[in-house]
Design a protein around this motif. Structure first.
Motif, PDB file in Angstrom:
ATOM      1  N   GLU A 194       0.836  -1.216   0.000  1.00  0.00           N
ATOM      2  CA  GLU A 194       0.000   0.000   0.000  1.00  0.00           C
ATOM      3  C   GLU A 194       0.863   1.255   0.000  1.00  0.00           C
ATOM      4  N   ALA A 195       1.864   1.272   0.877  1.00  0.00           N
ATOM      5  CA  ALA A 195       2.677   2.484   1.030  1.00  0.00           C
ATOM      6  C   ALA A 195       3.410   2.816  -0.265  1.00  0.00           C
ATOM      7  N   PHE A 201       5.090   3.994  -6.816  1.00  0.00           N
ATOM      8  CA  PHE A 201       5.932   2.954  -7.412  1.00  0.00           C
ATOM      9  C   PHE A 201       5.072   2.016  -8.259  1.00  0.00           C
ATOM     10  N   SER A 202       5.682   1.421  -9.288  1.00  0.00           N
ATOM     11  CA  SER A 202       4.903   0.550 -10.165  1.00  0.00           C
ATOM     12  C   SER A 202       4.665  -0.796  -9.490  1.00  0.00           C
ATOM     13  N   GLN A 203       3.515  -1.414  -9.814  1.00  0.00           N
ATOM     14  CA  GLN A 203       3.182  -2.714  -9.236  1.00  0.00           C
ATOM     15  C   GLN A 203       4.215  -3.765  -9.661  1.00  0.00           C
ATOM     16  N   LYS A 204       4.723  -3.627 -10.863  1.00  0.00           N
ATOM     17  CA  LYS A 204       5.722  -4.570 -11.361  1.00  0.00           C
ATOM     18  C   LYS A 204       6.981  -4.526 -10.490  1.00  0.00           C
ATOM     19  N   PHE A 205       7.375  -3.305 -10.158  1.00  0.00           N
ATOM     20  CA  PHE A 205       8.567  -3.135  -9.316  1.00  0.00           C
ATOM     21  C   PHE A 205       8.319  -3.728  -7.921  1.00  0.00           C
ATOM     22  N   ILE A 206       7.146  -3.460  -7.354  1.00  0.00           N
ATOM     23  CA  ILE A 206       6.821  -3.985  -6.019  1.00  0.00           C
ATOM     24  C   ILE A 206       6.826  -5.519  -6.052  1.00  0.00           C
ATOM     25  N   ALA A 222       4.718  -8.863   0.273  1.00  0.00           N
ATOM     26  CA  ALA A 222       4.569  -7.416   0.405  1.00  0.00           C
ATOM     27  C   ALA A 222       3.413  -7.026   1.321  1.00  0.00           C
ATOM     28  N   GLY A 223       2.872  -7.995   2.091  1.00  0.00           N
ATOM     29  CA  GLY A 223       1.826  -7.694   3.061  1.00  0.00           C
ATOM     30  C   GLY A 223       2.404  -7.295   4.410  1.00  0.00           C
ATOM     31  N   VAL A 224       3.735  -7.294   4.557  1.00  0.00           N
ATOM     32  CA  VAL A 224       4.348  -6.888   5.835  1.00  0.00           C
ATOM     33  C   VAL A 224       4.141  -5.387   6.041  1.00  0.00           C
ATOM     34  N   ASN A 225       4.267  -4.919   7.279  1.00  0.00           N
ATOM     35  CA  ASN A 225       4.081  -3.491   7.513  1.00  0.00           C
ATOM     36  C   ASN A 225       5.158  -2.697   6.775  1.00  0.00           C
ATOM     37  N   ALA A 226       4.805  -1.462   6.406  1.00  0.00           N
ATOM     38  CA  ALA A 226       5.692  -0.673   5.546  1.00  0.00           C
ATOM     39  C   ALA A 226       6.955  -0.230   6.262  1.00  0.00           C
ATOM     40  N   PHE A 227       6.943  -0.240   7.591  1.00  0.00           N
ATOM     41  CA  PHE A 227       8.150   0.157   8.326  1.00  0.00           C
ATOM     42  C   PHE A 227       9.238  -0.901   8.167  1.00  0.00           C
ATOM     43  N   VAL A 228       8.892  -2.161   8.454  1.00  0.00           N
ATOM     44  CA  VAL A 228       9.901  -3.218   8.313  1.00  0.00           C
ATOM     45  C   VAL A 228      10.321  -3.319   6.844  1.00  0.00           C
ATOM     46  N   PRO A 430       8.439 -12.131  13.775  1.00  0.00           N
ATOM     47  CA  PRO A 430       6.996 -11.946  13.885  1.00  0.00           C
ATOM     48  C   PRO A 430       6.301 -12.164  12.548  1.00  0.00           C
ATOM     49  N   GLN A 431       5.078 -12.654  12.641  1.00  0.00           N
ATOM     50  CA  GLN A 431       4.205 -12.686  11.469  1.00  0.00           C
ATOM     51  C   GLN A 431       3.666 -11.258  11.372  1.00  0.00           C
ATOM     52  N   TYR A 432       4.152 -10.518  10.381  1.00  0.00           N
ATOM     53  CA  TYR A 432       3.829  -9.090  10.323  1.00  0.00           C
ATOM     54  C   TYR A 432       2.448  -8.842   9.745  1.00  0.00           C
ATOM     55  N   SER A 433       1.868  -7.719  10.165  1.00  0.00           N
ATOM     56  CA  SER A 433       0.576  -7.326   9.615  1.00  0.00           C
ATOM     57  C   SER A 433       0.465  -5.813   9.740  1.00  0.00           C
ATOM     58  N   ALA A 434      -0.588  -5.262   9.206  1.00  0.00           N
ATOM     59  CA  ALA A 434      -0.821  -3.836   9.344  1.00  0.00           C
ATOM     60  C   ALA A 434      -2.308  -3.626   9.597  1.00  0.00           C
ATOM     61  N   PRO A 435      -2.717  -2.707  10.486  1.00  0.00           N
ATOM     62  CA  PRO A 435      -1.849  -1.919  11.359  1.00  0.00           C
ATOM     63  C   PRO A 435      -1.159  -2.789  12.413  1.00  0.00           C
ATOM     64  N   GLU A 436       0.124  -2.499  12.637  1.00  0.00           N
ATOM     65  CA  GLU A 436       0.913  -3.284  13.589  1.00  0.00           C
ATOM     66  C   GLU A 436       0.610  -2.826  15.013  1.00  0.00           C
ATOM     67  N   LYS A 437       0.490  -3.789  15.928  1.00  0.00           N
ATOM     68  CA  LYS A 437       0.256  -3.445  17.344  1.00  0.00           C
ATOM     69  C   LYS A 437       1.420  -3.956  18.178  1.00  0.00           C
ATOM     70  N   PHE A 438       1.743  -3.224  19.242  1.00  0.00           N
ATOM     71  CA  PHE A 438       2.933  -3.558  20.023  1.00  0.00           C
ATOM     72  C   PHE A 438       2.624  -3.999  21.437  1.00  0.00           C
TER      73      PHE A 438
END
Ligand SMILES: Cc1cc2nc3c(=O)[nH]c(=O)nc-3n(C[C@H](O)[C@H](O)[C@H](O)COP(=O)(O)OP(=O)(O)OC[C@H]3O[C@@H](n4cnc5c(N)ncnc54)[C@H](O)[C@@H]3O)c2cc1C
Ligand SMILES: *[C@@H]1O[C@H](CO)[C@@H](O)[C@H](O)[C@H]1NC(C)=O
Ligand SMILES: *[C@@H]1O[C@H](CO)[C@@H](O)[C@H](O)[C@H]1NC(C)=O
Ligand SMILES: *[C@@H]1O[C@H](CO)[C@@H](O)[C@H](O)[C@H]1NC(C)=O
Ligand SMILES: *[C@@H]1O[C@H](CO)[C@@H](O)[C@H](O)[C@H]1NC(C)=O
Length: 498
Positions: A194-195, A201-206, A222-228, A430-438
């Motif tokens: 998403e970010a 950025f192009s979908q092909k590049f992602i 590419a479903g990991v949070n955008a920070f990691v 961690p199994q990452y997700s978004a929104p990430e909770k701590f």
């Protein structure tokens, strides 16, 4: 009253500098649960803050190093867990220098991205044609990505300044917000997909560059949070290095340097206790119970730092009689398998009829259901100075990352021949997700938890940052130095300070 007059300057002095010369006694015993890089760095920083007087115990149920470990094969050792370190990972760099260890650099061999049918991108062995090739293939995406990531890395680097000036944070959210403000919170609130789409950025590049890198490093796309995601992309540029002899040497080195005592045992429970001393104030302690080879035993501590992922399937520590109770830790970790294979790659599996034409040292993959591996690369031994971009030897050690254990049939497809195989399963990150909770850092008055920061990003450096933060936080809270905890606008404040 001559007596009072003599006392007056002393009373004044005491009134003028109370917090610095705190009246509180120093803690006498601190426990660190876990002897991975987080726990050993915590021991090191706790010693630095609390001085020589405190007794430090590191409780470890298996081997020092934790997720830093090597496997032996054909007379050499290979990293089977955390392997590469970025040049801007300043704590790791400092440890290696301080401990007198040596580093080896990874020059990186040519890599390709395989989608289950063909290579969608391949680097050539001649690095000077790679840049034009990338530009042609993905337009200006690679260049724009460097700029996008640079801004995030710059903000991230503020942590070193904050920690050098002794500032600590009492929650992971506050720590991250102090570094990158709402920009960082937004990154943690969305996926890297998403970010990057929003950033143009192009979908092909992602799909063909970003996702394969995530699959390699975290076994997730590419479903990991955008920070990691952004941090990883920023860290995967050139100059990667590791510790000669194995990264885990840093852990034993730090524990030795901290003069901490390692106690082999599995911590099973922690319970708060109040001890009433005759004539003194009651003392609050933690009773830590651990299982050793000679059975259940335990000890009491003033401060406890937990440096192992909490959860039933992980550290599995029972928190007894806390009021309010400490809630369960339901943050899932991703299982992955590392398979080291000494053998010859079956290049025709990857579409190469002629093995001589194959020149890749690393194969990344796109998110395709056809694939049973996440990545595969030539692995240099830990004593080695890297593959140096040389052509792979016909028979060498390959490291395969997969989400399921490889079957014999799958190994026979990937390799035309092999003589040794070693498998290491990990509850890796961690199994990452978004929104990430701590999860919280402060579990109780003097009970701290390091591994929550892994939910922002899991890496050796992140554990070291969390360790220093916990040591600073424990020190300031012990002595009541609230001015060094959770300061807002620290970045602006420190600009004017010195
Ligand atoms: C396959 C793989 C590849 C990776 N690649 C990289 C990389 O290239 N670069 C990078 O920077 N990072 C990488 N990482 C991530 C990195 O290894 C971890 O983030 C880091 O090592 C975590 O350190 P830690 O000390 O926080 O946790 P751990 O290393 O998990 O340490 C926790 C320790 O606590 C002990 N323990 C657990 N429960 C108890 C208990 N109840 N009582 C006593 N002891 C207990 C465990 O035995 C363990 O030793 C990788 C990880 C894996 C698995
Ligand atoms: C991120 O999401 C949380 C809820 O999950 C929300 O409270 C917060 O305002 C969001 N922050 C930003 C900057 O988007
Ligand atoms: C302690 O360890 C022993 C053997 O390692 C095991 O049989 C026993 O169940 C453990 N006890 C607890 C309370 O975990
Ligand atoms: C975790 O610990 C509890 C209590 O000691 C025990 O009953 C349980 O079986 C353990 N769980 C796992 C997955 O080891
Ligand atoms: C190599 O890969 C090809 C193509 O997938 C497959 O047909 C063959 O059985 C594999 N093994 C060997 C030893 O060639």
């Amino acid at each position: 009253m001559p007596g009072l007059r003599r006392l007056l300057p002393l009373l004044l002095l005491a009134a003028l500098c109370p917090p610095a010369l705190s009246l509180r006694h120093e803690p006498s015993k601190i426990a660190v649960v876990g002897g991975g890089i987080g726990g050993s760095a915590a021991a090191y920083f706790l010693r630095q803050k609390f001085g020589r007087g405190v007794q430090l115990h590191v409780l470890e149920k298996a081997a020092l190093g934790g997720r830093l470990d090597t496997l032996d094969m054909e007379g050499d050792s290979y990293e089977a867990g955390g392997s590469v370190i970025h040049p801007v990972n300043l704590h790791m760099k400092h440890f290696v220098k301080e401990l007198g260890l040596l580093s080896t650099t990874h020059e990186g061999s040519p890599s390709g991205v395989y989608n289950g049918e063909e290579f969608v991108f391949e680097e050539s062995s001649w690095s000077f044609i790679n840049r034009p090739k990338k530009l042609w293939h993905y337009g200006l995406n690679p260049l724009r990505m460097s700029m996008w990531v640079e801004d995030i890395l710059d903000k991230f680097m503020r942590i070193y300044r904050f920690q050098m000036h002794d500032y600590a944070f009492s929650s992971n959210e506050r720590l991250l917000h102090a570094l990158g403000g709402d920009d960082f919170t937004r990154l943690l609130n969305q996926t890297i997909d998403e970010a990057m789409q929003k950033a143009g950025f192009s979908q092909k590049f992602i799909n063909q560059v970003v996702c394969p890198v995530m699959r390699f490093a975290y076994g997730q796309g590419a479903g990991v949070n955008a920070f990691v995601g952004a941090l990883l992309v920023g860290w995967l540029e050139s100059g990667l290095w590791s510790v000669k002899g194995g990264n885990k040497l840093v852990c034993s080195g730090l524990i030795y340097s901290a003069k901490a005592e390692v106690i082999p045992g599995t911590v099973v429970s922690i319970e708060p206790k109040t001890r009433h001393k005759r004539g003194g104030d009651p003392v609050k302690l933690y009773e830590v119970t651990y299982n050793t080879s000679s059975g259940l035993t335990g000890d009491t501590y003033d401060i406890v730092v937990i440096a192992a992922p909490l959860g039933r399937k992980m550290a599995n520590i029972t928190f007894r009689n806390f009021d309010p109770p400490i809630p369960e830790f339901l943050y899932p970790y991703k299982q992955i398998f590392i398979t080291l294979v000494h053998g010859r790659l079956n290049t025709s599996f990857f579409g190469y009829r002629d093995p001589q034409a194959f020149h890749l040292g690393a194969i990344f993959t796109t998110d395709s259901p056809k694939l049973f591996i996440n990545s595969l690369n030539l692995e240099p031994p830990v004593g080695d100075t890297g593959t140096g971009g040389k052509l792979p030897l016909p028979s060498a050690v390959w490291k395969v990352f997969s989400n399921e254990e490889l079957t014999k049939e799958q190994l026979n497809l990937l390799f035309s021949s092999y003589d040794s195989v070693k498998v290491k399963p990990w509850l890796a990150y961690p199994q990452y997700s978004a929104p990430e909770k701590f999860p919280p850092i402060v579990l109780h008055e003097q009970l701290y938890y390091l591994n929550g920061l892994e939910r922002a990003a899991s890496a050796m450096e992140m554990s070291a940052i969390a360790a220093r933060n916990a040591a600073l936080l424990a020190f300031h809270r012990w002595h009541g130095h609230s001015a060094r905890v959770d300061q807002e606008d620290l970045h602006e404040k420190l600009k004017t300070e010195l």
